[in-house]
Design an enzyme around this catalytic site. Structure first.
Site, mmCIF file in Angstrom:
data_model
loop_
_atom_site.group_PDB
_atom_site.id
_atom_site.type_symbol
_atom_site.label_atom_id
_atom_site.label_comp_id
_atom_site.label_asym_id
_atom_site.label_seq_id
_atom_site.Cartn_x
_atom_site.Cartn_y
_atom_site.Cartn_z
ATOM 1 N N CYS A 175 0.956 -1.307 -0.183
ATOM 2 C CA CYS A 175 0.045 -0.020 -0.111
ATOM 3 C C CYS A 175 0.697 1.267 -0.066
ATOM 4 C CB CYS A 175 -1.003 -0.113 1.121
ATOM 5 S SG CYS A 175 -1.968 -1.578 1.411
ATOM 6 N N HIS A 308 -3.064 7.760 6.425
ATOM 7 C CA HIS A 308 -3.366 6.471 5.821
ATOM 8 C C HIS A 308 -4.616 5.999 5.999
ATOM 9 C CE1 HIS A 308 -2.137 2.716 3.645
ATOM 10 N NE2 HIS A 308 -2.377 2.103 4.809
ATOM 11 N N HIS A 343 -9.972 1.917 -0.106
ATOM 12 C CA HIS A 343 -8.653 1.615 0.222
ATOM 13 C C HIS A 343 -7.984 1.156 -1.185
ATOM 14 C CE1 HIS A 343 -4.555 1.097 1.342
ATOM 15 N NE2 HIS A 343 -4.616 0.161 2.228
#
Length: 621
Positions: A175, A308, A343
């Site tokens: 990520c 995040h 996400h």
């Protein structure tokens, strides 16, 4: 040296370009909902899908209708095209419709610049591989898609589509992939190894992806609620975003628009766990601290943090602690925009970069959708604010294995200048403006090299770790750890300053096992161990966790050139003077099934395993 951003392109669940994404952000409109295009049985799991089918993407890109392109590559092409146009590198002619692109009608402006494409991805061509896997193994049908499966192959497809890139590479650190693509791009510009860099990430939803995350039990059946006490997990999303970066001098020479500066950045490894973040947020704290130090900023200079903020209990708590460690009681407005997009994993760093720039240009703070109940001892995120002047923005991207990256963006009005008086004394030499302008050093020495080419050699792992630990590792995890520990021992180094890894396919044995389980058992609970180890940077993070190495950590997945790129990055770090020792590795494996499929394509003599570890040191005074 100032790194200017001169163009941006984006596609996500909330829009197909900057204008539509901005509209969704300003209106607080989420793109998360029931899946429409992914052929999954898990409709109880909301996702952030791009609202175009594969066929629509293919048509809008004017791709050959008889061919099939991965969704990952097509979304990347769409956002790269926008970024090139935005930076005046792509000249649009009247005969080229605003919603279509073809290389014949949209021409690159004449320029002799060295233009580099850096893409971050993990899923790559998995959507096509899983779709045709049964036919591949049954009768060799559709094997051509196996050649376009890897992360590096997808970047090659995107580069070939435009025909303007003089080089390209791929980063796969889960990520944080896209954020690390921007970091590499900035480093190469500072070192004079490129004139223009197009950097970002692209990631499509896939059954492999969805079911893998589901096996970790971190997906929410409702819309995600980052930093909320009731948070229960993340919603997966998809999309792509790329930005054009160049030195300020180069941008001014070609009269390109300067939208902002990438004034600082940091990458650190949490070195704690493959899928969980540490309680004290060490990796996140170190990455943010490094980014601020490079920018010459104090925490009080940051006007907004794009967190995040995945919505998982562990991430949000750990990131809260890291933010509180850095900012203390003077916490700036913070929000996670994953309630808008989902996400987007490997693409999240660049998608959120574009969101940060939109917020900066239009004077607002995006809302943290879904927040209603404060966390115990956690941060309280912003519900959105208008009329803000954002001078400096911090953007966080944290990946599996504790690969944590932070970026600082500064307004053009700030001049992109480093505020030297804000630098800590111990950082002045490390981040001197000329640090990336030093000539190539002849003092880089290879201290050791260890190579593993046989499964039989793996028995030596027992000299370094306990048998119980070894049993939990696949072959490539053992080989990479063994070669690395042996190389460090030979070099007389306990812990390197940085770990840089290359791999074409990662732990393919685990990926194949998950594909086989999907084929034979359907979308049941897959093996979480197989999914975790299928992530490419698991190799590098496993080594960092073993060594307790919090330094720079990145993984290249550029097919046969993976080791070359790992070595190239290592030399950049060492020549900059910021690092003294770097552990470089390249690790790959094949399975009997994979070798048989490739043999049908005329590719023979693939090794079952190959692992090499190299220790480099800058010995200059």
């Amino acid at each position: 040296m100032n790194i200017a951003i001169t163009g941006e392109g984006i596609i996500s669940a909330i829009g197909y370009d900057k204008a539509t994404v901005l509209e969704s952000l300003r209106e607080g409109r989420s793109g998360i909902g029931e899946m429409r295009y992914l052929p999954s049985t898990h409709h109880e799991l909301p996702v952030g899908e791009v609202k175009w089918s594969d066929e629509e993407l293919q048509s809008r890109l004017s791709l050959d209708p008889s061919g099939k392109f991965s969704r990952t590559a097509m979304m990347g092409m769409w956002s790269i095209r926008q970024a090139l146009e935005d930076s005046l590198l792509l000249r649009r002619q009247e005969k080229c419709p605003s919603q279509e692109y073809s290389p014949d009608s949209c021409l690159l402006s004449p320029d002799s610049s060295r233009i580099l494409l850096i893409s971050g991805t993990t899923v790559a061509g998995m959507d096509l591989s899983e779709r045709y896997f049964a036919e591949m193994i049954a009768d060799g049908g559709h094997l051509e898609y196996l050649l376009d499966h890897s992360c590096g192959d997808n970047t090659r497809l995107m580069a070939d589509h435009f025909g303007c890139f003089t080089d390209y590479t791929t980063i796969s650190t889960a990520c944080s992939s896209a954020a690390n693509a921007l970091i590499l791009g900035a480093n190469m510009l500072k070192a004079g190894e490129a004139d223009i860099v197009v950097a970002g990430g692209t990631e499509a939803l896939s059954l492999f992806h969805l079911n893998g995350f589901n096996s970790l039990m971190i997906l929410d059946k409702e819309r995600c609620r980052p930093f909320d006490e009731t948070r229960a997990g993340l919603n997966l999303g998809e999309g792509a975003a790329f930005v054009v970066m160049e030195t300020e001098e180069h941008a001014l020479q070609r009269q390109a628009p300067i939208h902002a500066y990438l004034s600082g950045y940091g990458n650190a490894c949490d070195a704690f766990h493959q899928t969980a973040s540490s309680d004290n947020g060490e990796g996140a704290y170190l990455a943010m601290r490094e980014a601020l130090d490079m920018a010459g900023l104090q925490p009080s200079d940051i006007d907004y943090v794009n967190a995040h903020g995945t919505g998982t209990p562990n991430n949000d708590q750990s990131e809260s602690v890291a933010l509180q460690r850095l900012f203390g009681s003077d916490l700036p407005p913070v929000s996670s925009t994953k309630g808008f997009t989902g996400h987007t994993t490997s693409a999240s760093g660049s998608i959120e970069t574009v969101i940060c720039l939109l917020a900066m240009h239009h004077g607002f703070i995006p809302a943290n959708l879904g927040f209603a109940h404060p966390m115990a001892s956690g941060i309280v995120p912003s519900l959105g604010t208008d009329g803000c002047q954002l001078r400096h923005v911090l953007c966080n991207s944290f990946g599996f294995g504790g690969n944590d990256s932070s970026l600082v963006f500064s307004r053009k009005e700030e001049g992109g200048m480093r505020n030297e008086k804000c630098l800590r004394q111990d950082q002045r030499q490390e981040y001197s403006p000329s640090s990336f302008l030093r000539p190539p050093s002849s003092e880089i020495k290879e201290l050791s090299r260890v190579e593993i080419t046989s499964i039989d050699q793996l028995s030596e792992i027992r000299d370094y770790i306990k048998p119980m630990e070894a049993r939990r590792m696949g072959k490539l995890m053992k080989a990479s750890l063994l070669s690395s520990l042996k190389a460090l021992k030979q070099a007389g180094i306990e812990c390197p300053d940085a770990i840089i890894t290359g791999t074409a396919l990662g732990c393919w044995e685990n990926s194949e096992a998950l594909l086989m389980q999907l084929l034979e058992e359907g979308e049941v609970m897959l093996s979480p161990t197989n999914f975790m180890q299928s992530t490419h940077n698991t190799i590098s993070s496993n080594i960092a966790i073993r060594l307790g190495c919090h330094g720079y950590n990145v993984t290249y997945t550029q097919s046969d050139d993976s080791l070359e790129w790992a070595l190239r990055d290592a030399r950049l770090l060492l020549q900059s003077g910021r690092y003294k020792t770097v552990l470089v590795g390249c690790h790959d494996e094949t399975t009997p099934l994979y070798r048989s499929l490739m043999a049908r394509l005329g590719i023979h003599d693939l090794p079952a395993i190959h692992s090499v570890a190299i220790v480099l040191r800058n010995e200059s005074k």
